[in-house]
Design a protein around this motif. Structure first.
Motif, PDB file in Angstrom:
ATOM      1  N   ASP A  26       4.878   9.475   7.090  1.00 41.72           N
ATOM      2  CA  ASP A  26       4.616  10.436   8.158  1.00 41.72           C
ATOM      3  C   ASP A  26       3.426  10.055   9.009  1.00 41.72           C
ATOM      4  OD1 ASP A  26       6.719  12.118   7.467  1.00 41.72           O
ATOM      5  OD2 ASP A  26       5.525  13.140   5.933  1.00 41.72           O
ATOM      6  N   TYR A  27       2.770   8.937   8.687  1.00 50.52           N
ATOM      7  CA  TYR A  27       1.573   8.554   9.447  1.00 50.52           C
ATOM      8  C   TYR A  27       1.929   7.894  10.777  1.00 50.52           C
ATOM      9  CZ  TYR A  27      -2.617   6.065  10.872  1.00 50.52           C
ATOM     10  OH  TYR A  27      -3.651   5.576  11.605  1.00 50.52           O
ATOM     11  N   SER A  28       2.829   6.925  10.773  1.00 50.42           N
ATOM     12  CA  SER A  28       3.184   6.227  12.009  1.00 50.42           C
ATOM     13  C   SER A  28       4.632   5.777  11.932  1.00 50.42           C
ATOM     14  CB  SER A  28       2.259   5.033  12.244  1.00 50.42           C
ATOM     15  OG  SER A  28       2.438   4.057  11.241  1.00 50.42           O
ATOM     16  N   ASP A  29       5.182   5.457  13.087  1.00 53.00           N
ATOM     17  CA  ASP A  29       6.572   5.016  13.134  1.00 53.00           C
ATOM     18  C   ASP A  29       6.754   3.644  12.495  1.00 53.00           C
ATOM     19  OD1 ASP A  29       7.601   7.297  14.496  1.00 53.00           O
ATOM     20  OD2 ASP A  29       6.668   6.566  16.337  1.00 53.00           O
ATOM     21  N   ASP A  30       5.706   2.822  12.484  1.00 52.69           N
ATOM     22  CA  ASP A  30       5.802   1.499  11.860  1.00 52.69           C
ATOM     23  C   ASP A  30       5.074   1.485  10.513  1.00 52.69           C
ATOM     24  OD1 ASP A  30       3.308   1.842  12.940  1.00 52.69           O
ATOM     25  OD2 ASP A  30       3.098  -0.229  13.629  1.00 52.69           O
ATOM     26  N   TRP A  31       5.319   2.541   9.706  1.00 57.53           N
ATOM     27  CA  TRP A  31       4.573   2.725   8.466  1.00 57.53           C
ATOM     28  C   TRP A  31       4.852   1.643   7.437  1.00 57.53           C
ATOM     29  CZ3 TRP A  31       7.607   3.571   4.108  1.00 57.53           C
ATOM     30  CH2 TRP A  31       8.947   3.934   4.348  1.00 57.53           C
ATOM     31  N   ARG A  32       5.923   0.875   7.577  1.00 57.00           N
ATOM     32  CA  ARG A  32       6.241  -0.158   6.595  1.00 57.00           C
ATOM     33  C   ARG A  32       5.408  -1.423   6.778  1.00 57.00           C
ATOM     34  NH1 ARG A  32      11.283   2.050   7.842  1.00 57.00           N
ATOM     35  NH2 ARG A  32      12.439   2.912   6.044  1.00 57.00           N
ATOM     36  N   LYS A  33       4.724  -1.565   7.916  1.00 51.52           N
ATOM     37  CA  LYS A  33       4.049  -2.824   8.222  1.00 51.52           C
ATOM     38  C   LYS A  33       2.718  -3.001   7.503  1.00 51.52           C
ATOM     39  CE  LYS A  33       6.114  -3.462  12.811  1.00 51.52           C
ATOM     40  NZ  LYS A  33       5.851  -3.685  14.249  1.00 51.52           N
ATOM     41  N   ALA A  34       2.102  -1.919   7.069  1.00 52.77           N
ATOM     42  CA  ALA A  34       0.782  -2.049   6.428  1.00 52.77           C
ATOM     43  C   ALA A  34       0.586  -0.912   5.443  1.00 52.77           C
ATOM     44  CB  ALA A  34      -0.336  -2.043   7.481  1.00 52.77           C
ATOM     45  N   GLU A  35      -0.328  -1.128   4.500  1.00 55.87           N
ATOM     46  CA  GLU A  35      -0.652  -0.099   3.526  1.00 55.87           C
ATOM     47  C   GLU A  35      -1.457   1.014   4.200  1.00 55.87           C
ATOM     48  OE1 GLU A  35       0.385   0.181   0.471  1.00 55.87           O
ATOM     49  OE2 GLU A  35       1.538  -1.684   0.645  1.00 55.87           O
ATOM     50  N   LEU A  36      -1.298   2.215   3.669  1.00 53.01           N
ATOM     51  CA  LEU A  36      -1.997   3.354   4.251  1.00 53.01           C
ATOM     52  C   LEU A  36      -3.503   3.213   4.111  1.00 53.01           C
ATOM     53  CD1 LEU A  36      -1.284   6.017   5.654  1.00 53.01           C
ATOM     54  CD2 LEU A  36      -1.418   7.141   3.435  1.00 53.01           C
ATOM     55  N   SER A  37      -3.955   2.601   3.015  1.00 48.56           N
ATOM     56  CA  SER A  37      -5.394   2.424   2.806  1.00 48.56           C
ATOM     57  C   SER A  37      -6.016   1.450   3.802  1.00 48.56           C
ATOM     58  CB  SER A  37      -5.646   1.938   1.375  1.00 48.56           C
ATOM     59  OG  SER A  37      -4.951   0.731   1.122  1.00 48.56           O
ATOM     60  N   ASP A  38      -5.191   0.582   4.412  1.00 46.76           N
ATOM     61  CA  ASP A  38      -5.709  -0.332   5.426  1.00 46.76           C
ATOM     62  C   ASP A  38      -5.869   0.351   6.773  1.00 46.76           C
ATOM     63  OD1 ASP A  38      -5.704  -2.366   3.555  1.00 46.76           O
ATOM     64  OD2 ASP A  38      -3.699  -3.069   4.095  1.00 46.76           O
ATOM     65  N   ARG A  39      -5.185   1.470   6.952  1.00 48.76           N
ATOM     66  CA  ARG A  39      -5.210   2.153   8.239  1.00 48.76           C
ATOM     67  C   ARG A  39      -6.110   3.381   8.250  1.00 48.76           C
ATOM     68  NH1 ARG A  39       0.887   2.217  10.744  1.00 48.76           N
ATOM     69  NH2 ARG A  39       1.261  -0.027  10.735  1.00 48.76           N
ATOM     70  N   LEU A  40      -6.199   4.053   7.127  1.00 47.23           N
ATOM     71  CA  LEU A  40      -6.983   5.278   7.066  1.00 47.23           C
ATOM     72  C   LEU A  40      -8.158   5.112   6.120  1.00 47.23           C
ATOM     73  CD1 LEU A  40      -4.291   8.113   6.946  1.00 47.23           C
ATOM     74  CD2 LEU A  40      -5.691   7.418   8.878  1.00 47.23           C
ATOM     75  N   HIS A  41      -9.264   5.751   6.481  1.00 47.93           N
ATOM     76  CA  HIS A  41     -10.459   5.698   5.646  1.00 47.93           C
ATOM     77  C   HIS A  41     -11.090   7.080   5.602  1.00 47.93           C
ATOM     78  CE1 HIS A  41      -9.801   1.614   7.230  1.00 47.93           C
ATOM     79  NE2 HIS A  41     -10.267   1.203   6.057  1.00 47.93           N
ATOM     80  N   GLU A  42     -11.900   7.298   4.612  1.00 50.95           N
ATOM     81  CA  GLU A  42     -12.573   8.586   4.450  1.00 50.95           C
ATOM     82  C   GLU A  42     -13.415   8.910   5.684  1.00 50.95           C
ATOM     83  OE1 GLU A  42     -15.808  10.774   1.477  1.00 50.95           O
ATOM     84  OE2 GLU A  42     -15.008   8.786   0.984  1.00 50.95           O
ATOM     85  N   GLY A  43     -13.247  10.117   6.195  1.00 52.99           N
ATOM     86  CA  GLY A  43     -13.989  10.563   7.368  1.00 52.99           C
ATOM     87  C   GLY A  43     -13.212  10.449   8.662  1.00 52.99           C
TER      88      GLY A  43
END
Length: 464
Positions: free
Chosen positions: A227-244
């Motif tokens: 649910d984060y992005s349309d190309d969610w398969r291309k990268a791990e969620l931890s690489d895109r989102l960080h605390e804060g």
């Protein structure tokens, strides 16, 4: 004794086990006021030895012992970063942990009656505190032993326990009756949150395939990877989102019984009208009349603003008279996010100050120290104001690519990135892709005339 007379030690002590303990807390107890009260007339080494033995038997009780009026526990070094906390903040954290642990393991009252130092955690039992705990301790010591709950109630002067039971029963009955009004709570929740509503969420932590967020209302929001992005398969969620990180999301669904919501921020979903905000209102609520009254109020406020607004007569093709509300909207939607992204770049760990040549030289030095790595950094573009330069060295020569600054984020190779970490991740995956010069040509044609970030970059950069 053993050190002074080692030959006097017989074979009967061959099976003696030795336990090594940390003396940091016993040393605090040795020099504390509470040690003089508990062990009067004893030498310092005896106090330390007793504290070490107690600490090995019951660490919780020994830590709680140093949480008296003198708060000697504050001298206990727990972390190299604790200097960033003032004494009240540090004690508050220690107190919170002691309350949690004490209420999990409890206090053995009968054992504490025989060994009073075990009463120390009693003050951290929920509902007591230092004063009530001291009073309860005196009552228990006088009683000598507790065998039943009734003994405990009588000892502490709670003979009106039966009345308390009746009061609790009445409260319970009221709660049962209130369960029939759960729909009211659901309606209150729907008035503030509903499926399809746009909300701001702050990332609290990223774990596995989901991000745990906190909404402005304090509720927990869950954002799944898909649910984060349309190309969610291309990268791990931890690489895109960080605390804060702060995200603009849409409420996908609500779990009322757990007071948490599921979020979605895919671009396709944000643009669609799949989840519309629908409220189930009272049948006697006149939506049309209420909407008209809100429109009338807004219209009157605008008319009042126009009466107090004095237009300025300035002859310039790009000058327009705007109201305060319009100026505020420009600040909220344009200037504030632009400045936020700019400060993020200037404080980024790979940002370097200096001219293009100076930055190149810094990278060459870093490359010589790490010849097997591809070194890179960001810097201000003095040639194209309002933009940044990504400089990197793969082998020998320095390569440069422009990055545009926009309210929506950073534009790199004709792609828009919400934050720098996303840009870096993309750059590292596509470092060998053919470079496009279209974006650079557009910057060259646009920046000298009207850069969206030129003045902001200059002012913040000079004050950094």
């Amino acid at each position: 004794m053993v050190e002074e007379n080692p030959r006097d030690v017989g074979h009967a002590m061959d099976g003696l086990s030795i336990v090594y303990g940390d003396e940091s807390l016993p040393r605090l107890y040795e020099n504390s006021r509470i040690s003089s009260d508990q062990l009067p007339g004893q030498s310092s080494i005896v106090k330390r030895a007793v504290a070490l033995g107690r600490y090995l038997q019951n660490p919780l009780a020994m830590v709680a012992t140093l949480c008296g009026p003198g708060r000697e526990i504050l001298s206990w070094k727990l972390s190299s970063l604790e200097n960033f906390l003032n004494p009240d903040e540090k004690y508050g954290m220690i107190e919170r942990v002691l309350v949690d642990v004490t209420n999990q393991v409890g206090v053995d009252i009968n054992l504490a009656i025989s060994h009073e130092w075990l009463f120390a955690p009693l003050q951290f039992i929920s509902g007591l505190g230092p004063r009530k705990a001291a009073s309860l301790q005196r009552s228990l010591v006088r009683a000598g032993a507790i065998f039943t709950r009734k003994d405990f109630v009588t000892v502490h002067g709670l003979e009106s326990y039966g009345l308390a039971q009746e009061l609790a029963k009445d409260v319970y009955d009221e709660d049962i009756g209130a369960d029939t009004n759960d729909d009211d709570d659901d309606d209150a929740l729907e008035m503030t949150l509903a499926e399809g509503r746009i909300v701001q969420a702050t990332v609290h932590r990223v774990q596995g395939q989901k991000a745990i967020c906190v909404l402005e209302s304090g509720l927990t929001g869950i954002l799944m990877k898909e649910d984060y992005s349309d190309d969610w398969r291309k990268a791990e969620l931890s690489d895109r989102l960080h605390e804060g990180d702060i995200l603009t999301c849409k409420i996908k669904s609500i779990q009322k019984n757990r007071y948490q919501v599921f979020l979605v921020c895919r671009e396709s979903e944000m643009r669609s009208n799949q989840h519309q905000y629908v409220r189930h209102l009272d049948p006697y609520y006149h939506e049309e009349q209420s909407r008209l009254s809100r429109q009338d109020k807004a219209h009157k406020e605008k008319e009042l603003a126009r009466k107090h607004f004095k237009p300025r007569m300035i002859v310039h093709p790009h000058f327009h008279n705007i109201t305060l509300d319009e100026a505020k909207e420009v600040m909220d939607r344009y200037v504030d996010p632009l400045v936020s992204h700019l400060k993020g770049m200037l404080s980024y760990r790979k940002f370097r100050k200096g001219s293009k040549a100076e930055v190149d030289e810094l990278l060459r030095i870093e490359k010589s120290e790490n010849p097997m790595r591809i070194v890179y950094c960001f810097s201000i573009s003095h040639e194209h104001l309002g933009t940044f330069i990504l400089t990197y060295i793969k082998s020998t020569n320095a390569h440069h690519q422009c990055i545009g600054l926009y309210p929506k984020g950073f534009k790199f190779r004709n792609r828009m990135f919400e934050d720098i970490d996303q840009l870096v991740a993309y750059f590292q995956r596509h470092i060998d892709d053919p470079r496009s010069t279209q974006f650079l040509r557009s910057i060259s044609a646009r920046v000298p005339m009207r850069s969206p970030a030129t003045s902001v970059v200059n002012s913040v950069y000079l004050n950094a």
